[in-house]
Design an enzyme around this catalytic site. Structure first.
Site, mmCIF file in Angstrom:
data_model
loop_
_atom_site.group_PDB
_atom_site.id
_atom_site.type_symbol
_atom_site.label_atom_id
_atom_site.label_comp_id
_atom_site.label_asym_id
_atom_site.label_seq_id
_atom_site.Cartn_x
_atom_site.Cartn_y
_atom_site.Cartn_z
ATOM 1 N N GLU A 109 46.969 53.881 46.261
ATOM 2 C CA GLU A 109 47.030 52.584 46.955
ATOM 3 C C GLU A 109 45.878 51.670 46.559
ATOM 4 O OE1 GLU A 109 49.408 52.651 51.163
ATOM 5 O OE2 GLU A 109 47.275 52.973 51.229
ATOM 6 N N HIS A 153 53.549 77.818 37.155
ATOM 7 C CA HIS A 153 54.864 78.412 36.919
ATOM 8 C C HIS A 153 55.983 77.387 37.055
ATOM 9 C CE1 HIS A 153 53.189 82.533 36.839
ATOM 10 N NE2 HIS A 153 52.221 81.899 37.483
ATOM 11 N N LYS A 205 59.400 47.676 53.292
ATOM 12 C CA LYS A 205 59.522 47.388 54.732
ATOM 13 C C LYS A 205 60.398 46.160 54.937
ATOM 14 C CE LYS A 205 54.904 49.078 55.850
ATOM 15 N NZ LYS A 205 53.579 48.714 56.315
HETATM 16 O O1 PA5 Z 1 45.724 52.566 53.495
HETATM 17 C C1 PA5 Z 1 46.376 51.944 54.330
HETATM 18 O O2 PA5 Z 1 45.873 51.097 55.026
HETATM 19 C C2 PA5 Z 1 47.852 52.261 54.623
HETATM 20 O O3 PA5 Z 1 48.504 52.918 53.648
HETATM 21 C C3 PA5 Z 1 47.955 52.973 55.937
HETATM 22 O O4 PA5 Z 1 47.164 54.123 55.917
HETATM 23 C C4 PA5 Z 1 49.361 53.370 56.355
HETATM 24 O O5 PA5 Z 1 50.302 52.412 55.987
HETATM 25 C C5 PA5 Z 1 49.421 53.565 57.853
HETATM 26 O O6 PA5 Z 1 49.155 52.364 58.489
HETATM 27 P P1 PA5 Z 1 48.827 52.224 60.025
HETATM 28 O O7 PA5 Z 1 47.679 53.063 60.346
HETATM 29 O O8 PA5 Z 1 48.550 50.774 60.202
HETATM 30 O O9 PA5 Z 1 50.057 52.657 60.795
#
Ligand code: PA5
Length: 448
Positions: A290, A311, A425
């Site tokens: 990310e 494996h 989303k």
């Molecule tokens: O790194 C990030 O901010 C995102 O990937 C979140 O971890 C993930 O989408 C979960 O989001 P939230 O805690 O707002 O539900």
């Protein structure tokens, strides 16, 4: 106490030591950008000094809340996805007995289960079934407070808990961890009167494991969060801006991986030879995926558990397209002792191993794999941790976070946003006819 350490000798060849050290000025500039807070995403730098700024009062409040849940519940469900879940699971799976759920008698700690990290109807069915008749509680974690997966899970489990113990008692078994002011979870928690913890505005989800997001459920599982934080504090010092490149392992890791990337090594495989570290790999994939995968750039982060995946994926790694390199998390010593027994008949021919610790065999598998993969053209970086303990996992978390921030800046991206995760989303909401998505619904239907 020792620190985790980095060795990139076996990555040399594709890239030379001189070429890596020639990056010192660039890396130092990126480090300075992080520390001075004048780079992209600079409103999300709260993680940088998080370990050393956690107060005694904050830790005590987390432990006290954990103790309330521990005293009331046989099972606690941690609801969350991505950064609101993976750090917890990484620590709990590494530290807890692998067969924890089978230890039903003489339990000291509640069982930690997970929800809200998928939209699996069968998963949720099985979870609600297993919770029937159990004393359970919920930690609902969402920084934005609006993420669909955890919101669905919470709606289902909240109802089940209230039906089982009544609304009043349910209130004392639900903890919400979310934004200080905004989001549906904040509104709901305030309205229902749940105990809440705040995720600081300046800490993004994937950098939040050392906030209550990770610390509360980890404490509920009976794991020492002070050791985890102490490890992170040690690594915060060891990778500080003042530590020269030649000694700064986060700076070096960031440099090496970017130099390999420039030379066509587009995939980094995080390997462990310790099955309990599987979720460290999952946490790491989110952190780097990310943070770096944007603007058409970024090393693809993959992870394997070895020797298991030798494996299955071993063939590809040894002889597939030469666009990969490996980063191996190597654990110096096992926490327990199991020795290979002698067998008189020796039908399996394994008596040459009799008397050896299983870990000794594993170490030779690790060394043999490293040499084979290097011979096969796969550069190898090694991160050594002295043992699997909260202290060294804390070090590992901070080491990777710091390197990730530097590495993202070397790559020229904003490592602290994730605009790409919105695309699915938007489509999902359009397909589900969410109010406010009427135009998108029309548009998407014409594509089906
Ligand atoms: O790194 C990030 O901010 C995102 O990937 C979140 O971890 C993930 O989408 C979960 O989001 P939230 O805690 O707002 O539900």
């Amino acid at each position: 106490m020792k620190n985790i350490c980095l060795n990139f000798e076996k990555a040399l060849g594709v890239v030379s030591k001189e070429q890596i050290f020639a990056q010192e000025a660039t890396v130092n500039a990126c480090m300075a950008t992080l520390h001075e807070g004048n780079g992209a995403g600079n409103d999300f730098l709260g993680w940088l000094h998080l370990p050393s700024s956690i107060t005694e009062a904050e830790l005590t409040e987390i432990e006290n809340t954990a103790n309330i849940l521990r005293s009331k519940c046989e099972v606690v469900v941690a609801i969350g996805i991505g950064g609101s879940y993976l750090g917890t699971r990484a620590v709990v799976e590494a530290m807890n007995n692998s067969f924890d759920w089978l230890h039903t008698n003489d339990r000291k700690n509640p069982i930690l289960l997970y929800a809200g990290h998928n939209i699996g109807e069968d998963y949720l069915y099985e979870l609600t079934e297993v919770l029937k008749g159990k004393q359970f509680g919920i930690i609902n974690i969402s920084k934005s407070g609006t993420t669909t997966e955890p919101a669905i899970a919470f709606r289902i489990l909240k109802k089940q808990l209230e039906d089982a113990v009544g609304k009043e008692e349910a209130k004392h078994r639900i903890v919400a961890i979310t934004d200080a002011r905004k989001g549906a979870l904040r509104t709901l928690a305030d309205q229902e009167g749940y105990k809440t913890f705040v995720i600081p505005d300046n800490v993004g989800g994937r950098f939040s494991v050392l906030t209550p997001v990770g610390l509360l459920p980890i404490a509920v599982a009976g794991i020492n969060i002070r050791e985890l934080v102490a490890g992170a504090v040690a690594m915060e010092k060891a990778t500080d801006q003042s530590v020269p490149f030649a000694e700064n392992i986060s700076a070096q890791y960031a440099a090496v991986r970017n130099e390999l990337y420039k030379r066509g090594k587009k995939i980094e495989i995080l390997c462990n030879f310790h099955p309990k570290l599987h979720y460290i790999g999952e946490w790491w994939k989110q952190l780097y995926g990310e943070s770096e995968g944007k603007d058409g750039k970024g090393i693809f982060p993959a992870a394997v558990d070895l020797t298991t995946d030798l494996h299955s994926m071993g063939q590809w790694i040894q002889e597939g397209e030469r666009t990969i390199y490996e980063t191996v998390i190597s654990v110096e010593k096992a926490n327990h002792s199991v020795v290979v027994p002698t067998d008189e008949a020796n039908l399996d021919g394994l008596n040459f191993l009799a008397g050896k610790h299983v870990d000794e065999v594993n170490k030779m598998a690790e060394l043999g794999t490293q040499l084979a993969h290097v011979d096969g053209g796969v550069p190898n970086i090694k991160v050594t941790m002295p043992e699997v303990s909260p202290y060294y996992i804390g070090q590992l978390f901070y080491f990777f976070e710091k390197a990730c921030g530097i590495s993202g800046y070397i790559l020229g991206v904003n490592p602290f946003n994730q605009p790409g995760v919105e695309a699915y989303k938007k489509n999902m909401f359009a397909l589900l006819n969410k109010p406010g998505y009427e135009k998108e619904s029309e548009a998407i239907k014409s594509r089906l």
